[in-house]
Design an enzyme around this catalytic site. Structure first.
Site, PDB file in Angstrom:
ATOM      1  N   ASP A   1      -0.596 -17.082  14.605  1.00 18.88           N
ATOM      2  CA  ASP A   1      -0.617 -15.707  14.092  1.00 18.88           C
ATOM      3  C   ASP A   1       0.735 -15.339  13.482  1.00 18.88           C
ATOM      4  O   ASP A   1       1.748 -16.015  13.707  1.00 18.88           O
ATOM      5  CB  ASP A   1      -0.956 -14.761  15.260  1.00 18.88           C
ATOM      6  CG  ASP A   1      -1.707 -13.518  14.810  1.00 18.88           C
ATOM      7  OD1 ASP A   1      -1.606 -13.146  13.630  1.00 18.88           O
ATOM      8  OD2 ASP A   1      -2.387 -12.899  15.662  1.00 18.88           O
TER       9      ASP A   1
ATOM     10  N   ASP B   1      -9.197  -8.956  10.768  1.00 14.80           N
ATOM     11  CA  ASP B   1      -9.367  -8.442  12.133  1.00 14.80           C
ATOM     12  C   ASP B   1     -10.609  -7.574  12.232  1.00 14.80           C
ATOM     13  O   ASP B   1     -10.984  -7.141  13.321  1.00 14.80           O
ATOM     14  CB  ASP B   1      -8.142  -7.603  12.549  1.00 14.80           C
ATOM     15  CG  ASP B   1      -7.040  -8.472  13.128  1.00 14.80           C
ATOM     16  OD1 ASP B   1      -7.273  -9.681  13.306  1.00 14.80           O
ATOM     17  OD2 ASP B   1      -5.952  -7.933  13.414  1.00 14.80           O
TER      18      ASP B   1
HETATM   19  C1  GLA Z   1      -3.495 -10.125  15.545  1.00 17.11           C
HETATM   20  C2  GLA Z   1      -4.687 -11.011  15.268  1.00 17.11           C
HETATM   21  C3  GLA Z   1      -5.775 -10.727  16.267  1.00 17.11           C
HETATM   22  C4  GLA Z   1      -5.241 -10.967  17.655  1.00 17.11           C
HETATM   23  C5  GLA Z   1      -4.008 -10.139  17.896  1.00 17.11           C
HETATM   24  C6  GLA Z   1      -3.330 -10.518  19.197  1.00 17.11           C
HETATM   25  O1  GLA Z   1      -3.814  -8.798  15.296  1.00 17.11           O
HETATM   26  O2  GLA Z   1      -5.129 -10.851  13.954  1.00 17.11           O
HETATM   27  O3  GLA Z   1      -6.910 -11.529  16.017  1.00 17.11           O
HETATM   28  O4  GLA Z   1      -4.945 -12.342  17.803  1.00 17.11           O
HETATM   29  O5  GLA Z   1      -3.045 -10.315  16.856  1.00 17.11           O
HETATM   30  O6  GLA Z   1      -2.209  -9.763  19.434  1.00 17.11           O
END
Ligand code: GLA
Length: 702
Positions: free
Chosen positions: A440, A505
């Site tokens: 990420d 997301d």
């Molecule tokens: C980001 C990612 C999510 C999740 C969060 C965790 O927002 O896109 O899918 O992994 O971080 O903190």
């Protein structure tokens, strides 16, 4: 005098004049045919010198030169002390074509610069340039971009914009004059400015009109530009966006641009964008195995990590047919919420007193792979690593740093920080049975300087690639997903190092219909993470049926992001059936040619056809209420015109249709039609409700 080189791949031909300063692409379009006389092409296209302008008509080479009279946006900008060498003019010195790569070398002895351009035409057109400082003084580079000509008829542009949870929104605009500029300073590919731009004949659509498109394959800052010059010529430009002083070349040093990856089709966007897919599918790291259906713990448990609960989640996942279990954020250091712990990549003693191994063996004993979330490029100020090494952050000394999600970027250009992260990731993968990493990157770069105090995004982007390359070298069997708060880092360069992107997301299927349609113009479905989320979307609050969520996620690399220990019996049966259905069709879904259809904006229609056109699956979704009570027939161009196809309704468990006293009869037993009929008339979908979809399966007969 021109000197022309031809590159062709059957569907597209590129003709390059290697006698201009940097090479000039004089034709990028449909094949000209073996009989084409190239010299006459040049003479037919020679331009008049018009009153009120200079006496020379500067060409539009891959790197256009102000120094040669080009008054659009120059391809190379930079300078030496006192502002010298600011507008070079190159002279070609050599070119050669080997293994399909055309390399052209040019020099400007006055400026003390050498330029090398490489052009390859395979599934896509790939162009790069390198500038080398051949003088004995420093050269400060402001920008080096790649320019491609667009035909005069390319009177419409298609670009993309977005934001967190709403990526890849397409924007069409008329382009009769002037320019469009897309600049990204976020330090990651970004949600806001995908580096993807198409120009096409007025009114071009998925199946008609000549289209040209380009993508800057780069995961840092980028710039894309398209201009119609006052003399009527059009061009498109793309490259890295450099901050002031970010790249300074000492004598003998050079800078190479990201690859500009470009596609062309004479028959619309669907065909053009399949070039991007073919290009990614041809890379050596393209996943060769069936894409495992995964469960991601994020929207299921967030930071509520508890081994017993996670084991129960794994049990429920395995029971549904899920094949990979991905433990998201919250397993390490002091990371109990999103305010602290980033950088402390050791398993939390509080949450996992016996380490991760009990959970991992539980998962693997259920026959699933184990995956884990990391965010290696970041630190929270509230972390052990930052307390010990406050100088490791990519900030600018003397200024209070701007935080994003309470975190700072870790300066990977700092060798100690780089080794620290590499060491911890390496140990994590070495000491645990981990098959998959969700990598990420949750904040933009803002005002980040390297150790020397200069702008640090360029160096950081290269260091990220080095880090990924080194880790992949050490752990070649571990797959990596590129995530950046969802789809903030989706580009072809990161995809040389990753096997999947987290598209957004947003698991709301309505939003996903649009996001995935946009993303499908750059990446194929098997790389596109698509999850079935909870009934009530966590990002939008909308409630959607499982069948609509399923129909939407089925086409990508399928996952589930939902607390499946809490399902009703009916939901469990339906979800199990959906996963089985995906598995039955995933080989086709993940290797076929992606097709999108033009229909009323209230609907979204797309699908995949087997490359040999023996079968296909298409989806027809209703997004909003529609102007007419009955959906328009779904026309299906692009099949084998003379073959007969059996078209049947492919039922998604518990799907519901809209009200109609009688739905189209063919939906009960299917219908046989030729490819030509399907292109001309298509099939009539049933009435639907907004936020629902039907799927159809096509099989060639005989
Ligand atoms: C980001 C990612 C999510 C999740 C969060 C965790 O927002 O896109 O899918 O992994 O971080 O903190």
């Amino acid at each position: 005098m021109s000197e022309l080189v031809r590159l062709g791949d059957g569907g597209t031909e590129v003709v390059i004049d290697v006698a201009t300063g940097a090479p000039t692409i004089v034709h990028w379009g449909a094949p000209l045919g073996a009989g084409a006389e190239l010299s006459t092409l040049m003479s037919a296209l020679s331009r008049p010198v018009v009153p009120g302008g200079v006496d020379t008509i500067a060409p539009i080479p891959v790197v256009p030169e102000y120094g040669s009279g080009f008054t659009g946006r120059p391809g190379l900008t930079g300078r030496r002390a006192q502002g010298r060498a600011w507008a070079p003019r190159f002279v070609p010195v050599d070119h050669h074509l080997s293994d399909g790569t055309l390399t052209v070398d040019s020099v400007d002895e006055t400026a003390g610069l050498a330029l090398r351009v490489t052009i390859v035409l395979d599934d896509v057109l790939r162009v790069r340039a390198t500038v080398e400082n051949t003088a004995d003084r420093r050269y400060s580079l402001d920008g080096l971009t790649i320019t491609l000509p667009l035909a005069e008829q390319a009177g419409e542009l298609l670009s993309f914009q977005g934001r967190w949870s709403r990526e890849f929104q397409s924007v069409r605009r008329e382009w009769s004059s002037g320019s469009i500029l897309i600049e990204n300073r976020r330090g990651r590919t970004s949600h806001e400015y995908p580096s993807l731009l198409f120009g096409g004949h007025r009114g071009f659509d998925e199946w008609q009109g000549e289209v040209w498109g380009a993508h800057v394959a780069w995961s840092g800052n980028h710039t894309m530009f398209a201009e119609r010059l006052p003399d009527g010529r059009r061009y498109l430009q793309g490259g890295e966006l450099l901050h002031p002083g970010e790249v300074v070349l000492d004598p003998g040093e050079s800078y190479t641009t990201p690859e500009l990856v470009a596609v062309h089709s004479s028959t619309g966007l669907t065909d053009a964008t399949q070039g991007f897919h073919r290009s990614l599918r041809a890379r050596p790291t393209h996943p060769a195995t069936l894409r495992p259906v995964l469960l991601n713990t994020w929207e299921a448990v967030y930071f509520d990590h508890d081994t017993d609960k996670l084991k129960a989640l794994a049990d429920a996942a395995a029971d549904l047919g899920i094949e990979r279990f991905v433990l998201d954020d919250g397993w390490f250091g002091s990371r109990r919420d999103d305010t602290k712990g980033l950088g402390d990549w050791w398993v939390s003693d509080n949450v996992y007193p016996d380490g991760l191994k009990p959970l991992i063996s539980h998962v693997t004993s259920l026959g699933m792979e184990f995956g884990i979330w990391v965010e290696p490029e970041m630190v929270n100020p509230d972390s052990d690593v930052f307390r010990a090494h406050p100088d490791w952050a990519l900030i600018t000394q003397g200024y209070e740093p701007v935080l994003g999600r309470q975190q700072l970027v870790l300066d990977l250009g700092n060798p100690e920080a780089f080794e620290f992260i590499l060491g911890h990731l390496d140990a994590l993968l070495r000491d645990h049975d981990i098959s998959y990493v969700k990598w990420d990157m949750n904040r933009d770069h803002i005002h980040g300087s390297n150790q020397a105090g200069a702008a640090g995004t360029h160096g950081q982007t290269l260091a990220l690639y080095r880090l990924l390359d080194e880790l992949r070298d050490r752990h070649p069997d571990v797959e990596i997903e590129s995530c950046a708060s969802g789809g903030g880092r989706i580009d072809h360069e990161i995809l040389w190092r990753t096997e999947r992107v987290w598209t957004s997301d947003c698991n709301d299927a309505l939003e996903r219909q649009t996001i995935q349609r946009g993303a499908s113009m750059l990446i194929p479905p098997e790389l596109m993470g698509a999850h079935i989320g909870p009934t009530r979307s966590h990002t939008t609050g909308r409630t959607q049926t499982l069948s609509f969520r399923a129909a939407t996620a089925l086409f990508g690399h399928l996952g589930v992001e939902w607390n499946v220990t809490k399902l009703t019996d009916e939901e469990r049966i339906a979800l199990r059936a959906v996963i089985a259905m995906h598995k039955e069709h995933r080989e086709l879904l993940h290797s076929g040619d992606v097709v999108r259809f033009d229909t009323d904006p209230a609907y979204n229609a797309h699908g995949v056809y087997a490359p040999d056109r023996s079968k296909g699956i298409v989806s027809f979704a209703q997004l909003t209420s529609a102007p007419s009570q009955t959906p328009p027939p779904l026309r299906l161009p692009g099949l084998d015109p003379d073959a007969r196809y059996r078209v049947v309704h492919l039922a998604i468990p518990f799907e519901t249709w809209g009200a109609a006293r009688v739905q189209p009869a063919w939906l009960h037993d299917g219908v046989d039609l030729t490819g030509r009929q399907l292109a001309a008339h298509g099939v009539q979908p049933p009435t639907l409700h907004p936020e629902s979809a039907v799927l159809f399966e096509l099989t060639r007969l005989g």
